[in-house]
Structure formats: C-alpha cells, structure tokens
Design a protein around this motif. Structure first.
Motif, short mmCIF file in Angstrom:
data_model
loop_
_atom_site.label_atom_id
_atom_site.label_comp_id
_atom_site.label_asym_id
_atom_site.label_seq_id
_atom_site.Cartn_x
_atom_site.Cartn_y
_atom_site.Cartn_z
N THR A 15 0.80 -1.21 0.00
CA THR A 15 0.00 0.00 0.00
C THR A 15 0.83 1.26 0.00
O THR A 15 0.30 2.35 -0.14
N THR A 16 2.13 1.14 0.18
CA THR A 16 2.95 2.35 0.19
C THR A 16 3.60 2.60 -1.16
O THR A 16 4.35 3.54 -1.33
N SER A 17 3.31 1.72 -2.14
CA SER A 17 3.86 1.91 -3.47
C SER A 17 2.82 1.48 -4.50
O SER A 17 1.80 0.92 -4.15
N ALA A 18 3.13 1.74 -5.77
CA ALA A 18 2.17 1.42 -6.81
C ALA A 18 1.91 -0.07 -6.86
O ALA A 18 2.78 -0.89 -6.61
N GLY A 19 0.67 -0.44 -7.21
CA GLY A 19 0.32 -1.83 -7.40
C GLY A 19 -0.83 -2.26 -6.53
O GLY A 19 -1.14 -1.63 -5.53
N GLY A 20 -1.47 -3.34 -6.94
CA GLY A 20 -2.56 -3.88 -6.16
C GLY A 20 -3.92 -3.50 -6.74
O GLY A 20 -4.02 -2.64 -7.62
N THR A 21 -4.95 -4.17 -6.23
CA THR A 21 -6.33 -3.92 -6.66
C THR A 21 -7.17 -3.55 -5.46
O THR A 21 -7.10 -4.21 -4.41
N TYR A 22 -7.97 -2.51 -5.60
CA TYR A 22 -8.89 -2.06 -4.55
C TYR A 22 -10.32 -2.15 -5.08
O TYR A 22 -10.58 -1.80 -6.24
N THR A 23 -11.20 -2.63 -4.24
CA THR A 23 -12.56 -2.90 -4.69
C THR A 23 -13.50 -1.77 -4.30
O THR A 23 -13.42 -1.22 -3.20
N ASP A 40 -6.28 -6.09 6.79
CA ASP A 40 -4.97 -5.49 6.57
C ASP A 40 -5.10 -3.98 6.68
O ASP A 40 -5.50 -3.30 5.74
N ALA A 41 -4.76 -3.44 7.84
CA ALA A 41 -4.93 -2.01 8.09
C ALA A 41 -4.05 -1.15 7.20
O ALA A 41 -4.32 0.04 7.01
N GLU A 42 -2.98 -1.73 6.61
CA GLU A 42 -2.11 -0.94 5.75
C GLU A 42 -2.83 -0.51 4.47
O GLU A 42 -2.41 0.44 3.79
N ARG A 43 -3.93 -1.17 4.14
CA ARG A 43 -4.68 -0.79 2.94
C ARG A 43 -5.29 0.60 3.09
O ARG A 43 -5.58 1.28 2.10
N TYR A 44 -5.49 1.05 4.32
CA TYR A 44 -6.16 2.33 4.53
C TYR A 44 -5.39 3.51 3.95
O TYR A 44 -5.97 4.54 3.63
N GLU A 45 -4.07 3.37 3.84
CA GLU A 45 -3.28 4.49 3.32
C GLU A 45 -3.68 4.80 1.88
O GLU A 45 -3.91 5.95 1.50
#
Length: 415
Positions: free
Chosen positions: A32-40, A308-313
């Motif tokens: 979550t602190t860098s580019a990448g991943g999927t958010y719904t 995963d609380a890091e997703r909140y960023e």
C-alpha cells in the motif's frame, strides 16, 4: 495534501439506480505504500457502465494512487444486502457508496470504520448533511453530494392564474395560489403519497415544516401536516392519483402541462429544462414561513473494516482524489443534480451553474432521514408514517385515527 485537508473541500456525487451486476472479488494484494494492487469499489449506479464518465472518474483516482480499482455496481437495495453478506463472510470491499439512510444499518453491525479512525476531518461538511451518517456521535461516512425536494411550477399556468411564485412563502399562501390556479381552469399540485419510502420522503418536508418529530407521529403538528394534504384533495387542489403516485408518475403528470405545481427533486433539473413550457423552482415552505427541511437523498462514501490495516493508506489517497474541489464539481456535473455538501463546493458549483441556486438553498435547509440519532429505527417509523398517510388520504381513517395508530405501531416496532 493530507486526507483531512482534502475533506475540508468535500463536494458532490450521484443518484438513484436500477438493476445491478454480480459482485467482483473483494480486497486485493500489493504494497500500500507503493504502486500496485487492486482495490474494490461498490456503488449503486449500474446505469453507468465501464465506458461512462463516472466509471472513468473512479478509475482515474485509482491510477493516481498507483492501483487498479475493481468497480462493481449494484441496485440500491441489493447493494445494502450484499454489503451485509460480505461483512459476515469477511469479504468487504475497500469502498462502498451507499444510500445515506442505510449507513446506520451497516454501522450497527460494526463493519465500518469511523471517520475519526480514518483521520478524516469532517468539520467543514454541512452538519445537516453529515448527520445522516452519524451514529452515537460518530461519523461513519461522508456525504459526497445530496439531492432533495422542492416545488417546480409551470410559469405559463401561474401567469394565466395571476400567481407570483415569489409570493408563496408559507402554507397559507401556497394554498391560496392553488385556489387561483384551479379557479383559472387548471390542475393544482401533484405529489407522491404512495405507500412506500417514496411517500414518506415526500411527506417529510410538510411533517418537519409543521415542527413535527418522527418520535411522535401522533402529535398535533403531525396532524396539521396531514390535514394540509387531505384538505388539498378535498378541495380538488390535488388529484386522488397522489395516493398511488410514485415520484416518476408525478413528474409525468407535470410534463403534460396541466398542473401548476409538482413536488419533485433535483434529479429532474435537466428534464424541467427540456419541458414544453417554462418552469421554475421554489423551496417547499414551512407552515409559518421560511424553507421547510426536506429530506436528503444521496450517497455516503464509507470504508468497511479491513483485516490489513495498511490498505487504509491507499484508501485515503483515493478518497482524497474523489473529494478535491475540482474533482467533486466534475462529479456533480457528471450526474447533473447532486449538490456538494460544503459551502466551498456549493459556491464552486454555482459559479459554473447559477441556475442551481434554489437547489443549493434547499440542500442547505435539508435534513437526513436518520438524523436525530434515529438510526435503524427510521425504516420502522417511516413505514408507520406512510401507512398513516395512505389511510388518511383514502378516507379509511380520520387524520387523528391514522396518526394515533401509526404512533402505536412505530412505538411497538422500535421498543
């Protein structure tokens, strides 16, 4: 820009919906602190497909945060049910745009983060709009725009009847205007009193405009509001069709050009501009003058709890993108009829479209249906209220009998 600073500028978004699609997978992976991943992302706008301006707006905010947004639209009712199911299964999305009366229902399950936990500053959001998402003093979402009700009028009919719309400032002057319109050979006013939430939605401005409280449906103030409606039917100022009218039906009646007035919402702005006759808008008056509080429609952006609380960023970055002044005015224009929930956003919208001034004023006076900390009691009270309206307008009960029964039913349901 911090998330809190972005939310000081909060403004508008969108509307009602129809049939939805199947849901996508929840969550996503990635740092979550860098580019990448999927958010719904779930919203109640199935009428806006992946090629729409709305879908592109959502996707762009994901791009700016360096992630992909997997958007799934649902019908409004299906969205709430799916959100509750996802909470039970531990598959909640990162974002939900939810019809404001349903926020308290989801908050009651413990599935939502509070705005304070998220670090969002809500102090600049209009308090009357924020209140629909407040439960026990905690804000569980952010209004990203609001729509509400006012009275549209047919300028040709009013001119023919000698009615100045600016003279309509309270119930008495409105009833006088209806008498003039009908006496001139036209139909008076149409509204939706159908036995559903739409009926309650349309009755509330008159109910609140009389000073009534949803915790006391049997009050003298509530009776005065219902007597106004029954009096209009008895006098022939409103048609008996209001008993079964939806808001869409009332608008169709108004577009015939036969009615002087119709109670309807912000979402008809474009249609009114295209009517075959000149139209105008006035606020729904309170009984003794001034604008009545009309109920707010519109969605809140809410953030379900994530393991995963890091997703909140990244979640914060995407909300920030959706709530900049420029972005929110863009969103308001995309949907055409949502009014921003902050003074700054409203002024920015009026700079682009001064004709929306009556609607900005109406939203400033509006009130959430679950305000006054009604929370999950509201739907139960609302059903009792619309049943009373049906009983009184149909003549099956007197106003007093209908409201007395409604209060007893509401009290039994909420105890």
């Amino acid at each position: 820009m911090t998330t809190g600073a972005a939310l000081l500028c909060l403004a508008a978004v969108s509307a009602c919906s129809s049939d939805g699609d199947d849901n996508g997978d929840s969550g996503g992976s990635g740092d979550t602190t860098s580019a990448g991943g999927t958010y719904t992302w779930w919203d109640p706008y199935p009428q806006h497909d992946d090629s729409s301006d709305w879908a592109q707006r959502v996707a762009t905010c994901g791009d700016e945060a360096g992630v992909t947004i997997d958007r799934t639209p649902y019908d409004t009712t299906a969205l709430t049910n799916q959100a509750l199911l996802a909470a039970q299964e531990g598959t909640s999305p990162d974002f939900i745009l939810l019809d404001n009366p349903a926020v308290s229902t989801l908050a009651d399950t413990g599935m939502l983060t509070t705005m304070e936990e998220f670090g969002f500053d809500t102090s600049q959001i209009d308090e009357n709009l924020l209140a629909a998402g407040v439960v026990d003093g905690e804000a569980y979402g952010i209004p990203i725009g609001a729509n509400t009700l006012a009275i549209y009028y047919n300028q040709q009919i009013l001119d023919d009847a000698g009615v100045d719309p600016e003279s309509i400032t309270d119930w008495s002057s409105l009833t006088d205007a209806l008498d003039q319109v009908v006496s001139a050979g036209h139909k008076g006013i149409t509204f939706a009193a159908i036995g559903t939430e739409e009926g309650s939605f349309q009755f509330l401005p008159w109910f609140w405009g009389a000073g009534a409280d949803l915790r006391d449906l049997g009050s003298p103030e509530a009776a005065e509001a219902l007597e106004l409606w029954t009096g209009w039917l008895d006098a022939g100022y409103a048609p008996n069709s209001v008993i079964t009218n939806s808001q869409n039906t009332t608008w169709e009646e108004f577009l015939t050009g036969d009615f002087g007035f119709v109670v309807n919402g912000t979402w008809q702005v474009n249609s009114a501009a295209e009517a075959g006759f000149p139209t105008g808008v006035i606020p729904i008056p309170a009984q003794d003058g001034g604008g009545a509080p009309a109920p707010t429609g519109g969605e809140f952006i809410i953030a379900p709890v994530q393991e995963d609380a890091e997703r909140y960023e990244v979640t914060s970055q995407i909300v920030e993108c959706m709530t900049t002044p420029e972005g929110l005015v863009e969103t308001a224009n995309t949907f055409a009829y949502y009014i921003p929930p902050t003074a700054e956003g409203q002024e920015a919208l009026l700079e682009e479209n001064p004709d929306l001034e009556p609607w900005v004023e109406a939203v400033r006076s509006a009130k959430g249906r679950t305000s006054d900390d009604l929370g999950t009691d509201y739907p139960l009270i609302s059903e009792a209220m619309w049943t009373a309206v049906q009983n009184a307008l149909s003549g099956s009960m007197s106003v007093e009998e209908a409201l007395s029964q409604a209060q007893a039913d509401a009290q039994a349901a909420t105890e």
